[in-house]
Motif scaffolding. Structure first.
Motif, PDB file in Angstrom:
ATOM      1  N   LEU A  49       7.215  18.679 -18.185  1.00  0.00           N
ATOM      2  CA  LEU A  49       6.375  19.725 -18.747  1.00  0.00           C
ATOM      3  C   LEU A  49       4.934  19.481 -18.311  1.00  0.00           C
ATOM      4  CD1 LEU A  49       7.828  19.862 -22.389  1.00  0.00           C
ATOM      5  CD2 LEU A  49       8.400  21.347 -20.446  1.00  0.00           C
ATOM      6  N   GLY A  50       4.327  20.495 -17.704  1.00  0.00           N
ATOM      7  CA  GLY A  50       2.967  20.341 -17.204  1.00  0.00           C
ATOM      8  C   GLY A  50       2.914  19.391 -16.034  1.00  0.00           C
ATOM      9  N   CYS A  51       3.637  19.717 -14.975  1.00  0.00           N
ATOM     10  CA  CYS A  51       3.804  18.768 -13.867  1.00  0.00           C
ATOM     11  C   CYS A  51       2.599  18.661 -12.954  1.00  0.00           C
ATOM     12  CB  CYS A  51       5.054  19.113 -13.057  1.00  0.00           C
ATOM     13  SG  CYS A  51       4.942  20.644 -12.099  1.00  0.00           S
ATOM     14  N   ALA A  56       3.862  12.574 -11.401  1.00  0.00           N
ATOM     15  CA  ALA A  56       4.801  11.783 -12.209  1.00  0.00           C
ATOM     16  C   ALA A  56       6.238  11.981 -11.754  1.00  0.00           C
ATOM     17  CB  ALA A  56       4.650  12.131 -13.683  1.00  0.00           C
ATOM     18  N   VAL A  57       6.652  13.225 -11.643  1.00  0.00           N
ATOM     19  CA  VAL A  57       8.057  13.487 -11.321  1.00  0.00           C
ATOM     20  C   VAL A  57       8.393  13.031  -9.905  1.00  0.00           C
ATOM     21  CG1 VAL A  57       7.754  15.873 -10.499  1.00  0.00           C
ATOM     22  CG2 VAL A  57       9.894  15.195 -11.612  1.00  0.00           C
ATOM     23  N   LEU A  58       7.437  13.102  -8.983  1.00  0.00           N
ATOM     24  CA  LEU A  58       7.702  12.638  -7.617  1.00  0.00           C
ATOM     25  C   LEU A  58       7.663  11.115  -7.514  1.00  0.00           C
ATOM     26  CD1 LEU A  58       5.806  15.387  -5.586  1.00  0.00           C
ATOM     27  CD2 LEU A  58       8.272  15.176  -5.999  1.00  0.00           C
ATOM     28  N   CYS A  59       6.856  10.447  -8.333  1.00  0.00           N
ATOM     29  CA  CYS A  59       6.921   8.988  -8.400  1.00  0.00           C
ATOM     30  C   CYS A  59       8.280   8.550  -8.941  1.00  0.00           C
ATOM     31  CB  CYS A  59       5.807   8.435  -9.286  1.00  0.00           C
ATOM     32  SG  CYS A  59       4.170   8.389  -8.517  1.00  0.00           S
ATOM     33  N   ALA A 111      19.773  22.277 -20.437  1.00  0.00           N
ATOM     34  CA  ALA A 111      19.488  21.052 -21.190  1.00  0.00           C
ATOM     35  C   ALA A 111      19.354  19.915 -20.184  1.00  0.00           C
ATOM     36  CB  ALA A 111      20.600  20.760 -22.187  1.00  0.00           C
ATOM     37  N   PHE A 112      18.468  18.965 -20.476  1.00  0.00           N
ATOM     38  CA  PHE A 112      18.121  17.916 -19.530  1.00  0.00           C
ATOM     39  C   PHE A 112      18.357  16.536 -20.139  1.00  0.00           C
ATOM     40  CE2 PHE A 112      15.800  21.662 -18.374  1.00  0.00           C
ATOM     41  CZ  PHE A 112      15.788  21.674 -16.985  1.00  0.00           C
ATOM     42  N   ASP A 113      18.714  15.590 -19.284  1.00  0.00           N
ATOM     43  CA  ASP A 113      18.884  14.213 -19.731  1.00  0.00           C
ATOM     44  C   ASP A 113      17.546  13.575 -20.098  1.00  0.00           C
ATOM     45  OD1 ASP A 113      21.780  13.951 -19.210  1.00  0.00           O
ATOM     46  OD2 ASP A 113      21.175  14.189 -17.101  1.00  0.00           O
ATOM     47  N   HIS A 114      16.495  13.992 -19.406  1.00  0.00           N
ATOM     48  CA  HIS A 114      15.150  13.456 -19.651  1.00  0.00           C
ATOM     49  C   HIS A 114      14.130  14.578 -19.615  1.00  0.00           C
ATOM     50  CE1 HIS A 114      16.385   9.222 -19.106  1.00  0.00           C
ATOM     51  NE2 HIS A 114      17.210   9.709 -18.211  1.00  0.00           N
ATOM     52  N   VAL A 115      13.182  14.522 -20.542  1.00  0.00           N
ATOM     53  CA  VAL A 115      11.980  15.345 -20.459  1.00  0.00           C
ATOM     54  C   VAL A 115      10.798  14.385 -20.434  1.00  0.00           C
ATOM     55  CG1 VAL A 115      10.512  17.060 -21.586  1.00  0.00           C
ATOM     56  CG2 VAL A 115      13.005  17.309 -21.665  1.00  0.00           C
ATOM     57  N   ILE A 116       9.870  14.600 -19.519  1.00  0.00           N
ATOM     58  CA  ILE A 116       8.692  13.752 -19.415  1.00  0.00           C
ATOM     59  C   ILE A 116       7.450  14.626 -19.487  1.00  0.00           C
ATOM     60  CG2 ILE A 116       9.974  12.102 -18.024  1.00  0.00           C
ATOM     61  CD1 ILE A 116       8.357  12.962 -15.587  1.00  0.00           C
ATOM     62  N   ALA A 117       6.343  14.036 -19.941  1.00  0.00           N
ATOM     63  CA  ALA A 117       5.119  14.827 -20.083  1.00  0.00           C
ATOM     64  C   ALA A 117       3.899  13.921 -20.176  1.00  0.00           C
ATOM     65  CB  ALA A 117       5.191  15.718 -21.330  1.00  0.00           C
ATOM     66  N   ASN A 118       2.806  14.435 -19.670  1.00  0.00           N
ATOM     67  CA  ASN A 118       1.488  13.830 -19.814  1.00  0.00           C
ATOM     68  C   ASN A 118       0.584  14.916 -20.388  1.00  0.00           C
ATOM     69  OD1 ASN A 118      -0.937  12.456 -19.554  1.00  0.00           O
ATOM     70  ND2 ASN A 118      -0.896  12.337 -17.335  1.00  0.00           N
ATOM     71  N   PRO A 119       0.749  15.221 -21.698  1.00  0.00           N
ATOM     72  CA  PRO A 119       0.005  16.339 -22.282  1.00  0.00           C
ATOM     73  C   PRO A 119      -1.501  16.111 -22.226  1.00  0.00           C
ATOM     74  CG  PRO A 119       1.771  15.603 -23.746  1.00  0.00           C
ATOM     75  CD  PRO A 119       1.604  14.555 -22.674  1.00  0.00           C
ATOM     76  N   PRO A 120      -2.285  17.185 -22.286  1.00  0.00           N
ATOM     77  CA  PRO A 120      -3.746  17.024 -22.304  1.00  0.00           C
ATOM     78  C   PRO A 120      -4.172  16.021 -23.373  1.00  0.00           C
ATOM     79  CG  PRO A 120      -3.177  19.333 -22.058  1.00  0.00           C
ATOM     80  CD  PRO A 120      -1.893  18.612 -22.306  1.00  0.00           C
ATOM     81  N   TYR A 121      -5.119  15.171 -23.013  1.00  0.00           N
ATOM     82  CA  TYR A 121      -5.518  14.092 -23.903  1.00  0.00           C
ATOM     83  C   TYR A 121      -6.437  14.539 -25.040  1.00  0.00           C
ATOM     84  CZ  TYR A 121      -3.661  10.609 -20.637  1.00  0.00           C
ATOM     85  OH  TYR A 121      -2.853   9.835 -19.847  1.00  0.00           O
ATOM     86  N   TYR A 122      -7.123  15.654 -24.857  1.00  0.00           N
ATOM     87  CA  TYR A 122      -8.153  16.041 -25.815  1.00  0.00           C
ATOM     88  C   TYR A 122      -7.800  17.357 -26.491  1.00  0.00           C
ATOM     89  CZ  TYR A 122     -10.544  12.487 -23.141  1.00  0.00           C
ATOM     90  OH  TYR A 122     -10.846  11.317 -22.508  1.00  0.00           O
ATOM     91  N   PRO A 158      21.853  16.474 -25.975  1.00  0.00           N
ATOM     92  CA  PRO A 158      22.129  15.465 -26.996  1.00  0.00           C
ATOM     93  C   PRO A 158      22.053  14.056 -26.409  1.00  0.00           C
ATOM     94  CG  PRO A 158      23.661  17.280 -27.210  1.00  0.00           C
ATOM     95  CD  PRO A 158      22.888  17.520 -25.942  1.00  0.00           C
ATOM     96  N   ARG A 159      21.348  13.160 -27.095  1.00  0.00           N
ATOM     97  CA  ARG A 159      21.114  11.778 -26.690  1.00  0.00           C
ATOM     98  C   ARG A 159      20.137  11.667 -25.525  1.00  0.00           C
ATOM     99  NH1 ARG A 159      21.988   8.889 -30.699  1.00  0.00           N
ATOM    100  NH2 ARG A 159      22.439   7.029 -29.448  1.00  0.00           N
ATOM    101  N   GLY A 160      19.516  12.775 -25.152  1.00  0.00           N
ATOM    102  CA  GLY A 160      18.532  12.733 -24.080  1.00  0.00           C
ATOM    103  C   GLY A 160      17.228  12.104 -24.537  1.00  0.00           C
ATOM    104  N   TYR A 161      16.426  11.671 -23.550  1.00  0.00           N
ATOM    105  CA  TYR A 161      15.194  10.944 -23.816  1.00  0.00           C
ATOM    106  C   TYR A 161      13.952  11.774 -23.499  1.00  0.00           C
ATOM    107  CZ  TYR A 161      17.788   6.507 -24.081  1.00  0.00           C
ATOM    108  OH  TYR A 161      18.644   5.490 -24.433  1.00  0.00           O
ATOM    109  N   LEU A 162      12.959  11.690 -24.381  1.00  0.00           N
ATOM    110  CA  LEU A 162      11.607  12.152 -24.099  1.00  0.00           C
ATOM    111  C   LEU A 162      10.754  10.936 -23.815  1.00  0.00           C
ATOM    112  CD1 LEU A 162       9.127  14.094 -24.129  1.00  0.00           C
ATOM    113  CD2 LEU A 162       9.031  13.710 -26.605  1.00  0.00           C
ATOM    114  N   THR A 163      10.004  10.964 -22.722  1.00  0.00           N
ATOM    115  CA  THR A 163       9.052   9.912 -22.398  1.00  0.00           C
ATOM    116  C   THR A 163       7.715  10.564 -22.101  1.00  0.00           C
ATOM    117  OG1 THR A 163      10.845   8.638 -21.362  1.00  0.00           O
ATOM    118  CG2 THR A 163       8.591   7.884 -20.977  1.00  0.00           C
ATOM    119  N   LEU A 164       6.662  10.105 -22.761  1.00  0.00           N
ATOM    120  CA  LEU A 164       5.342  10.700 -22.507  1.00  0.00           C
ATOM    121  C   LEU A 164       4.258   9.654 -22.623  1.00  0.00           C
ATOM    122  CD1 LEU A 164       3.848  11.031 -25.468  1.00  0.00           C
ATOM    123  CD2 LEU A 164       5.231  13.079 -25.626  1.00  0.00           C
ATOM    124  N   ILE A 165       3.078  10.010 -22.120  1.00  0.00           N
ATOM    125  CA  ILE A 165       1.895   9.165 -22.193  1.00  0.00           C
ATOM    126  C   ILE A 165       0.787   9.973 -22.845  1.00  0.00           C
ATOM    127  CG2 ILE A 165       1.060   9.781 -19.863  1.00  0.00           C
ATOM    128  CD1 ILE A 165       0.142   6.826 -19.589  1.00  0.00           C
TER     129      ILE A 165
END
Length: 252
Positions: A49-51, A56-59, A111-122, A158-165
């Motif tokens: 989300l917000g790639c 991130a996704v290419l790393c 539905a996805f096994d993983h969702v990753i995100a680096n949402p706006p910090y402020y 179901p049982r999928g992971y969210l990873t964010l910073i």
């Protein structure tokens, strides 16, 4: 945007090269750390989300082969950069230009096994707008943090992971947003140096997870108590991630 307004930057010790705007929002260390923390396996599906330009996704793709990759990006310019970067790095990334609160029907059906995100910090109401529109949206967008978590939860299998910073001072907000949506929360603080307070956190949560909260050992970015010499002072663990493309595993 002309070629003179772009730079082509090396990531992961040169294993990955990305086009970015010379001025405006530019990916740095944070998306690399995010990608390193994703426990993806070959054959799994990943949604970012917000790639942005795709850092991130290419790393993640450079470390884990055989993934099915999708990115959502609101800003047309960054979406096009992500497509270009994916093509030049031969990555199977599909980029969907959309607001994460109004995803197209075909994406809402997945539905996805993983969702990753680096949402706006402020938070928009607590920050001064940047003169560069792209940088402003990336650092202080209008979408509340709780909506990022809600969208991620809906798109996880179901049982999928969210990873964010995210910034460390917004951790209480992150945990509250996960309540009743995601479980098995793990948090790793990112400290600039030993003895310094954490500025960022990595968080992992699982859809349907029931394990207790885990506070991982912190990741220390730089050696020594203070910056003493010119040049890099990353710890060996961080260098292995930033230059060697290694994973940042969560504890068993």
């Amino acid at each position: 945007m002309s070629a003179a307004e772009l730079t082509r930057d090396a990531f992961l010790g040169g294993r990955l090269h990305l086009w970015q705007p010379r001025a405006g929002y530019r990916a740095g260390v944070d998306p690399v750390l995010l990608a390193a923390a994703v426990p993806a396996r070959p054959g799994q599906s990943v949604l970012e989300l917000g790639c942005g330009a795709g850092a991130a996704v290419l790393c993640l793709n450079a470390r884990v082969p055989g993934l099915s990759l999708t990115g959502v990006e609101l800003q047309p310019f960054y979406a096009e950069l992500a497509r270009r970067n994916a093509a030049e790095n031969e990555a199977p990334l599909r980029v969907v230009e959309a607001d994460l609160q109004r995803l197209p029907p075909e994406l809402r059906a997945q539905a996805f096994d993983h969702v990753i995100a680096n949402p706006p910090y402020y938070e928009r109401h607590r920050s001064t707008a940047s003169e560069d529109a792209g940088r402003d949206v990336a650092l202080a967008g209008e979408t509340p943090l709780v909506e990022w978590i809600a969208t991620a939860s809906r798109r996880l299998a179901p049982r999928g992971y969210l990873t964010l910073i995210q910034k460390a001072d917004r951790l209480p907000e992150l945990i509250a947003a996960c309540t009743a949506r995601l479980g098995s929360l793990r948090v790793r603080a990112i400290q600039p140096r030993v003895g310094r307070k954490a500025e960022l956190v990595l968080m992992q949560a699982r859809k349907g997870g029931r394990a207790g909260f885990v506070l991982e050992a912190p990741l220390i970015m730089h050696e020594g108590a203070r910056h003493r010499v010119d040049g890099e002072s990353y710890t060996p663990e961080v260098l292995n991630i930033l230059r060697g493309g290694q994973a940042l595993p969560w504890s068993a």
